[in-house]
Scaffold this motif. Structure first.
Motif, PDB file in Angstrom:
ATOM      1  N   THR A   1      11.427  55.422 103.968  1.00 30.15           N
ATOM      2  CA  THR A   1      12.664  54.778 104.587  1.00 30.15           C
ATOM      3  C   THR A   1      12.368  54.433 105.935  1.00 30.15           C
TER       4      THR A   1
ATOM      5  N   LYS B   1      18.400  46.741 101.457  1.00 29.19           N
ATOM      6  CA  LYS B   1      18.609  48.066 100.493  1.00 29.19           C
ATOM      7  C   LYS B   1      18.133  47.451  99.144  1.00 29.19           C
ATOM      8  N   PRO B   2      18.218  46.456  98.549  1.00 29.02           N
ATOM      9  CA  PRO B   2      17.776  46.108  97.279  1.00 29.02           C
ATOM     10  C   PRO B   2      16.323  46.130  97.262  1.00 29.02           C
TER      11      PRO B   2
ATOM     12  N   LEU C   1      16.942  49.020  89.341  1.00 32.95           N
ATOM     13  CA  LEU C   1      17.808  50.154  89.395  1.00 32.95           C
ATOM     14  C   LEU C   1      18.035  50.846  88.048  1.00 32.95           C
ATOM     15  N   THR C   2      17.416  50.343  87.094  1.00 38.12           N
ATOM     16  CA  THR C   2      17.647  51.118  85.704  1.00 38.12           C
ATOM     17  C   THR C   2      16.400  51.010  85.026  1.00 38.12           C
TER      18      THR C   2
ATOM     19  N   GLN D   1       9.029  63.597  85.145  1.00 35.32           N
ATOM     20  CA  GLN D   1      10.142  62.718  85.299  1.00 35.32           C
ATOM     21  C   GLN D   1      10.870  62.604  86.751  1.00 35.32           C
ATOM     22  N   ALA D   2      10.635  63.701  87.413  1.00 34.00           N
ATOM     23  CA  ALA D   2      11.409  63.928  88.685  1.00 34.00           C
ATOM     24  C   ALA D   2      10.675  63.915  89.649  1.00 34.00           C
TER      25      ALA D   2
ATOM     26  N   HIS E   1       9.580  59.226 104.669  1.00 36.62           N
ATOM     27  CA  HIS E   1       8.436  58.103 105.226  1.00 36.62           C
ATOM     28  C   HIS E   1       8.505  56.748 104.962  1.00 36.62           C
TER      29      HIS E   1
ATOM     30  N   VAL F   1       9.385  58.673  90.028  1.00 34.80           N
ATOM     31  CA  VAL F   1       9.977  58.176  91.225  1.00 34.80           C
ATOM     32  C   VAL F   1       9.000  57.777  92.276  1.00 34.80           C
TER      33      VAL F   1
ATOM     34  N   LEU G   1      10.401  60.418 100.751  1.00 32.63           N
ATOM     35  CA  LEU G   1      11.568  59.416 101.098  1.00 32.63           C
ATOM     36  C   LEU G   1      11.870  59.127 102.496  1.00 32.63           C
TER      37      LEU G   1
ATOM     38  N   PHE H   1      14.565  48.133  99.147  1.00 31.52           N
ATOM     39  CA  PHE H   1      14.110  49.623  99.156  1.00 31.52           C
ATOM     40  C   PHE H   1      14.387  50.358  97.595  1.00 31.52           C
ATOM     41  N   LEU H   2      15.378  50.101  97.098  1.00 33.74           N
ATOM     42  CA  LEU H   2      15.534  50.646  96.012  1.00 33.74           C
ATOM     43  C   LEU H   2      15.048  50.043  94.569  1.00 33.74           C
TER      44      LEU H   2
ATOM     45  N   LYS I   1       7.750  54.193  91.596  1.00 37.36           N
ATOM     46  CA  LYS I   1       8.456  53.160  91.925  1.00 37.36           C
ATOM     47  C   LYS I   1       8.891  52.923  93.220  1.00 37.36           C
TER      48      LYS I   1
END
Lengths: 171, 171
Positions: free
Chosen positions: B148, B163-164, B170-171, B9-10, B146, B14, B144, B166-167, B17
Motif C-alpha cells: 500500500t 484501487k482496481p 477480484l474473484t 490458501q491464506a 508495504h 494472496v 500489505l 491495487f486489488l 496476487k
C-alpha cells in the motif's frame, strides 16, 4: 487437525486488532494536534493526492470493509453507519462501535463460510465471491489498504507514529 | 469440511496476487515516467515522510515479508536477496523472482503449519509466534502495509493508478 485455521480466526480478530491499533494511532494524532495547536480538521481532511480520499473517509471505509465482510460471512444484514464524522473523537466512536459489533460474533457464526456465495456491488457491477475469496482477495487487502493509508496521511503530516503503532502487539 | 481454509490458501496465493498487482502498478509508473520525461529515480527515491522508507525499500520489504513468511511456514531457509535495486526493471525482477519462489511451494509444504513455532528477530528482540499468528498478525499486515505504501508513494507523485490496480482481479 483440531488447530486448523478457521474463517473466524482469519477475519474477526484480525480486523479487531488492526482497528484497535488505528484507534491508538488516532489517540496519538489527537495529542499531536493539541500540542502543536493544529486544528484537527487539517488532519481529518488531509489527502495524499487530490483524487484520493481524505483521512476521515479512509477510516470510514476501513470500518465499512470490516463490518461488511464479517456480516456477510455470517449471512447477516450489514449495519449502516452514517458517514458524518468530522472530529477524531467521532472517528474513535465509529471504530469502537465497529469493534463492539465484530466482538458480538461467535466463531460458529463465521466458521464454515468458506464457500458461501457473497455478491457485492463494486463500481456499479455485481461481483460474486466465495466467502474465502471475499475475505482473502477483497476484504483483508481492502481493509489494510485503508488502515495503511490513514496511517500514511498522519505520518505524511508529521504525526510521530511508526510501524510498531501500525502492527500493535505481535503475538 | 473438505473446503476448509488452509494456511497455504491464506498465504501463497494472496502474496502472489498482490505482488503481481504491484508489478502491474510499476509497469504503469514506468510508462508514466517515460511519457512525462521524469527520471525513474525521482519515484524510486520518493518517500511520504523524511523518516519513512523510499519506494524501492517498500518493494524490497514487501517481497522480503512474503518470501520470509512462506519459507518459515515450510521450515525452509529464507533466501537472501541483495537490496541493490535502483530501477523499475530491477524492482520488477525482484518481484518476479519472489513470485517464482512462492510458486515453487506446494500446498502440503505449508498446510498444517498453524502451530509451528516461528521466531523472528524484530527490532533486535526475538519474537516467538505460532505459524498462524505469524501469518495473520505480522506477515499479512506488514506485507500489505508495504504494498500500500509503495502504491501511495506513486499516487502521491502523480502516477495515474487507482484501487482496481491495487486489488487486481477480484474473484
Amino acid at each position: 487437525m483440531t488447530n486448523q485455521l478457521t474463517m473466524y480466526q482469519a477475519s474477526v480478530p484480525v480486523f479487531i486488532k488492526m482497528l484497535n491499533n488505528l484507534s491508538a494511532i488516532i489517540t496519538k494524532a489527537t495529542a499531536h494536534a493539541e500540542a502543536k495547536k493544529i486544528e484537527q480538521s487539517v488532519f481529518i481532511n488531509a489527502r495524499l493526492s487530490p483524487d484520493m480520499f481524505a483521512f476521515a473517509r479512509q477510516v470510514q471505509i476501513a470500518t465499512d470493509t470490516a463490518k461488511g465482510c464479517v456480516a456477510r460471512l455470517a449471512g447477516n444484514e450489514v449495519p449502516n453507519y452514517a458517514d458524518t464524522e468530522t472530529t477524531f473523537q467521532e472517528l474513535q466512536d465509529r471504530i469502537h462501535t465497529t469493534v463492539a459489533y465484530l466482538q458480538s460474533f461467535k466463531p460458529e457464526q463465521i466458521d464454515g463460510s468458506e464457500d458461501n456465495t457473497i455478491t457485492l456491488k463494486l463500481r456499479g457491477n455485481p461481483v460474486v465471491f466465495t466467502g474465502k475469496n471475499n475475505l482473502l482477495g477483497f476484504a483483508l487487502p481492502n481493509f489494510l489498504f485503508h488502515v495503511t493509508t490513514a496511517y500514511a496521511i498522519l505520518r505524511h503530516n508529521g504525526v510521530d507514529i511508526g510501524k510498531p503503532d501500525f502492527l500493535g502487539n505481535l503475538t
